[in-house]
Design a protein around this motif. Structure first.
Motif, PDB file in Angstrom:
ATOM      1  N   MET A   1      20.697  50.509 -31.758  1.00 26.97           N
ATOM      2  CA  MET A   1      21.758  50.332 -30.648  1.00 26.97           C
ATOM      3  C   MET A   1      20.467  51.388 -29.046  1.00 26.97           C
ATOM      4  O   MET A   1      21.398  51.176 -28.311  1.00 26.97           O
ATOM      5  N   GLY A   2      20.387  52.250 -29.376  1.00 31.17           N
ATOM      6  CA  GLY A   2      20.063  53.579 -29.147  1.00 31.17           C
ATOM      7  C   GLY A   2      18.841  52.972 -28.482  1.00 31.17           C
ATOM      8  O   GLY A   2      18.655  52.618 -27.509  1.00 31.17           O
ATOM      9  N   ALA A   3      17.991  51.998 -29.241  1.00 28.99           N
ATOM     10  CA  ALA A   3      16.457  51.524 -28.960  1.00 28.99           C
ATOM     11  C   ALA A   3      17.103  49.997 -27.580  1.00 28.99           C
ATOM     12  O   ALA A   3      16.447  50.452 -26.276  1.00 28.99           O
TER      13      ALA A   3
ATOM     14  N   VAL B   1      19.711  50.987 -26.308  1.00 31.94           N
ATOM     15  CA  VAL B   1      20.408  50.886 -24.884  1.00 31.94           C
ATOM     16  C   VAL B   1      19.142  51.894 -24.132  1.00 31.94           C
ATOM     17  O   VAL B   1      19.349  51.460 -22.945  1.00 31.94           O
ATOM     18  N   ALA B   2      18.232  51.712 -24.583  1.00 31.81           N
ATOM     19  CA  ALA B   2      17.283  52.873 -23.741  1.00 31.81           C
ATOM     20  C   ALA B   2      16.416  51.708 -23.307  1.00 31.81           C
ATOM     21  O   ALA B   2      16.354  51.606 -21.787  1.00 31.81           O
ATOM     22  N   HIS B   3      16.236  50.606 -23.354  1.00 30.90           N
ATOM     23  CA  HIS B   3      15.102  49.297 -23.005  1.00 30.90           C
ATOM     24  C   HIS B   3      16.599  48.769 -21.654  1.00 30.90           C
ATOM     25  O   HIS B   3      15.662  48.362 -20.901  1.00 30.90           O
ATOM     26  N   ASN B   4      17.612  48.467 -22.060  1.00 31.34           N
ATOM     27  CA  ASN B   4      18.637  48.383 -20.855  1.00 31.34           C
ATOM     28  C   ASN B   4      18.574  49.276 -19.577  1.00 31.34           C
ATOM     29  O   ASN B   4      18.682  48.686 -18.740  1.00 31.34           O
ATOM     30  N   LEU B   5      18.576  50.280 -19.943  1.00 28.55           N
ATOM     31  CA  LEU B   5      18.273  51.877 -19.188  1.00 28.55           C
ATOM     32  C   LEU B   5      17.700  51.538 -18.172  1.00 28.55           C
ATOM     33  O   LEU B   5      17.665  52.369 -16.817  1.00 28.55           O
ATOM     34  N   VAL B   6      16.307  50.747 -19.154  1.00 27.26           N
ATOM     35  CA  VAL B   6      15.225  51.329 -17.806  1.00 27.26           C
ATOM     36  C   VAL B   6      14.776  50.101 -16.924  1.00 27.26           C
ATOM     37  O   VAL B   6      14.284  50.309 -16.025  1.00 27.26           O
TER      38      VAL B   6
ATOM     39  N   SER C   1      16.746  48.151 -14.580  1.00 33.41           N
ATOM     40  CA  SER C   1      18.555  48.358 -14.232  1.00 33.41           C
ATOM     41  C   SER C   1      19.195  46.970 -13.904  1.00 33.41           C
ATOM     42  O   SER C   1      20.617  46.922 -14.810  1.00 33.41           O
TER      43      SER C   1
ATOM     44  N   ILE D   1      21.339  43.588 -18.126  1.00 36.67           N
ATOM     45  CA  ILE D   1      22.325  44.484 -19.070  1.00 36.67           C
ATOM     46  C   ILE D   1      22.772  44.529 -20.340  1.00 36.67           C
ATOM     47  O   ILE D   1      23.516  45.717 -21.280  1.00 36.67           O
TER      48      ILE D   1
ATOM     49  N   ILE E   1      17.587  42.423 -26.413  1.00 37.97           N
ATOM     50  CA  ILE E   1      17.833  42.529 -27.707  1.00 37.97           C
ATOM     51  C   ILE E   1      16.238  41.506 -27.522  1.00 37.97           C
ATOM     52  O   ILE E   1      15.656  40.340 -27.568  1.00 37.97           O
TER      53      ILE E   1
ATOM     54  N   GLU F   1      19.740  40.055 -20.862  1.00 34.94           N
ATOM     55  CA  GLU F   1      20.921  39.264 -19.224  1.00 34.94           C
ATOM     56  C   GLU F   1      20.805  39.859 -18.092  1.00 34.94           C
ATOM     57  O   GLU F   1      20.195  41.558 -18.246  1.00 34.94           O
TER      58      GLU F   1
ATOM     59  N   GLU G   1      12.977  46.757 -10.464  1.00 35.26           N
ATOM     60  CA  GLU G   1      13.310  48.677 -10.735  1.00 35.26           C
ATOM     61  C   GLU G   1      14.464  49.029 -10.119  1.00 35.26           C
ATOM     62  O   GLU G   1      15.235  49.683 -10.469  1.00 35.26           O
TER      63      GLU G   1
ATOM     64  N   LYS H   1      12.265  56.401 -12.866  1.00 37.87           N
ATOM     65  CA  LYS H   1      13.873  57.412 -13.147  1.00 37.87           C
ATOM     66  C   LYS H   1      13.609  57.718 -13.617  1.00 37.87           C
ATOM     67  O   LYS H   1      12.627  57.975 -15.100  1.00 37.87           O
TER      68      LYS H   1
ATOM     69  N   PHE I   1      14.949  60.846 -17.017  1.00 41.11           N
ATOM     70  CA  PHE I   1      16.764  60.398 -18.180  1.00 41.11           C
ATOM     71  C   PHE I   1      16.924  61.582 -18.301  1.00 41.11           C
ATOM     72  O   PHE I   1      16.027  62.683 -19.068  1.00 41.11           O
TER      73      PHE I   1
ATOM     74  N   PHE J   1      21.913  58.236 -32.507  1.00 42.16           N
ATOM     75  CA  PHE J   1      21.598  57.200 -31.889  1.00 42.16           C
ATOM     76  C   PHE J   1      20.722  58.299 -30.197  1.00 42.16           C
ATOM     77  O   PHE J   1      20.325  57.116 -29.708  1.00 42.16           O
TER      78      PHE J   1
ATOM     79  N   SER K   1      17.465  58.251 -30.720  1.00 40.54           N
ATOM     80  CA  SER K   1      17.283  57.008 -30.929  1.00 40.54           C
ATOM     81  C   SER K   1      16.676  56.936 -29.349  1.00 40.54           C
ATOM     82  O   SER K   1      15.478  55.883 -29.205  1.00 40.54           O
ATOM     83  N   VAL K   2      17.431  57.019 -28.245  1.00 43.84           N
ATOM     84  CA  VAL K   2      17.565  56.868 -26.946  1.00 43.84           C
ATOM     85  C   VAL K   2      16.750  57.248 -26.382  1.00 43.84           C
ATOM     86  O   VAL K   2      15.842  57.183 -25.034  1.00 43.84           O
TER      87      VAL K   2
ATOM     88  N   THR L   1      12.686  56.333 -27.636  1.00 46.41           N
ATOM     89  CA  THR L   1      12.518  55.062 -27.066  1.00 46.41           C
ATOM     90  C   THR L   1      12.594  55.100 -26.011  1.00 46.41           C
ATOM     91  O   THR L   1      10.852  54.300 -25.372  1.00 46.41           O
ATOM     92  N   LEU L   2      12.905  55.922 -24.418  1.00 45.21           N
ATOM     93  CA  LEU L   2      12.574  55.821 -23.254  1.00 45.21           C
ATOM     94  C   LEU L   2      11.164  56.211 -23.244  1.00 45.21           C
ATOM     95  O   LEU L   2      10.367  56.546 -22.207  1.00 45.21           O
TER      96      LEU L   2
ATOM     97  N   LEU M   1       8.518  54.257 -23.470  1.00 45.45           N
ATOM     98  CA  LEU M   1       8.651  53.788 -23.006  1.00 45.45           C
ATOM     99  C   LEU M   1       8.150  54.246 -21.794  1.00 45.45           C
ATOM    100  O   LEU M   1       7.752  53.604 -20.498  1.00 45.45           O
TER     101      LEU M   1
ATOM    102  N   TYR N   1       8.593  56.843 -19.995  1.00 45.96           N
ATOM    103  CA  TYR N   1       9.644  57.627 -19.093  1.00 45.96           C
ATOM    104  C   TYR N   1       9.415  59.305 -19.199  1.00 45.96           C
ATOM    105  O   TYR N   1       9.992  59.519 -19.931  1.00 45.96           O
TER     106      TYR N   1
END
Ligand code: ATP
Ligand code: ATP
Lengths: 215, 215
Positions: free
Chosen positions: A123-125, A127-132, A134, A137, A140, A150, A215, B2, B4, B12, B15-16, B19-20, B23, B25
């Motif tokens: 889940m951490g991975a 969340v990180a991908h989708n924070l990068v 913007s 959403i 996977i 998404e 971005e 960005k 972070f 968790f 992992s975040v 991963t960041l 990537l 960041y």
């Protein structure tokens, strides 16, 4: 019908037990902490307080007859490993164990875990991908280089149809669904229009998907 | 690009942050536990030991200038809530917080969390779904009643083409990809054949997908 047992009722174990019960299956929930057992009393078929490293107790529970046992003991690595070992030695067909680290996972596999899961790490991975990106959403990875995203569509897509945008032919991207407010239109047609505020569920190769990211 | 920050370096949070960093960041990693800070020292741009409920320390770290801060403090609900509140009051644009329960999540939203995540709960549901249908390899809920599954096809599908099976018209199911060994064919065509040993990546409404599941 398969019979399940979940040993260790932390957040992950509780979710596994609750979901299995909601899907209509019998679940034995076990934890050494009385309070956690109490919380599952209404949900699980049976909820029992026990130290799962105690072979005698496991025998009394008839644990060897369960088709699948989930060992979701998190921080106590020793207990997690011992319980997994005991279950496999007793002949439980399928043991799924939760791991907190790569090292923990290797030991679990060595003592016979059929499958190891990493809820927080995975889940951490995500969340990180989708924070990068913007407008992503959810992200996977379905296979190396092939993902589901998404996203909110870039503005150049507003008020155009899927056909006009040529997403599949020009971009190699498959739009699985358009979410608009509380509605979701699955497998949209070529004449469906993309609007500002929509969320698109798309799949494709990672290189192609990057074109949609902002971005 | 960005910037972070990740506060709380449990499984968790680690992992975040990791991963960041992978990537590309910049990541500031914060934890009150020295050992956890040490573990991230090589990975994060900066790794700092601090009690994140201390407003002065957060000011010194310049935390208000970060674009996104992830609050991944798990068991200490009070700290998780306080840190989230402080960050939003300081003007951090986006705060993602990890919740351990529905109640925790509601409080986090009230104190301003822009987004709340439930790693263990979501993963528990996924694991439960794929334990129940033995040919489900992965299950992801994309929206209420609409999911993605990776499944091994039931034997009645072997050696038939996608067109012959009429999956979209008869079953309402969209086959996104066929994995065969190490190969993955994305957006397969109507004449592609499904073989024993394949893994199908499919999406559709839950009721429709149930038809593909085997006990
Ligand atoms: N020997 C044991 N027998 C039975 N239950 C145990 C044993 N050791 C630990 N547990 C239980 O396992 C549960 C989960 O452990 P813990 O809370 O350390 O894991 P966690 O990984 O933080 O959980 P989660 O992240 O899923 O919330 C706890 O409720 C604990 O009481
Ligand atoms: N006030 C605080 N300031 C900074 N860090 C904190 C604070 N309170 C707790 N932490 C840190 O947050 C981290 C995560 O907390 P904890 O281990 O309780 O959560 P968890 O939900 O079990 O984590 P995970 O499931 O992600 O492994 C710990 O490393 C802890 O030291």
């Amino acid at each position: 019908k398969k019979q399940f047992a979940v040993i260790g009722l932390g957040r992950f174990g509780t979710s596994v037990a609750t979901t299995l019960a909601q899907l209509g299956y019998d679940v034995l929930a076990v934890d050494s902490d009385e309070a956690r057992v109490e919380e599952l009393a209404e949900v699980a078929t049976h909820a029992v307080q026990a130290d799962a490293t105690d072979i005698e107790v496991l025998k009394q529970l008839g644990i060897r007859n369960f088709d699948v046992v989930v060992v979701s003991i998190g921080h106590n690595m020793e207990a997690s490993i011992l319980v997994t070992l005991i279950l496999k030695e007793m002949g439980v067909k399928q043991v799924i164990a939760k791991a907190g680290s790569e090292l923990h996972s290797r030991v679990l596999k060595r003592v016979g875990a059929d499958r190891v899961v990493f809820p927080e790490r995975d889940m951490g991975a995500r969340v990180a991908h989708n924070l990068v990106a913007s407008n992503i959403i959810d992200y996977i990875e379905l296979a190396p280089n092939y993902s589901l995203l998404e996203i909110t569509p870039p503005c150049e897509m507003f008020d155009k149809t899927i056909r006009e945008l040529n997403l599949r032919t020009d971009y190699g991207i498959n739009v699985l669904a358009i979410k608009r407010g509380n509605e979701i239109k699955v497998s949209p047609g070529a004449d469906d229009v993309i609007k500002k505020g929509d969320i698109l569920v798309v799949v494709g190769e990672n290189g192609d998907l990057k074109q949609l990211e902002e971005e």
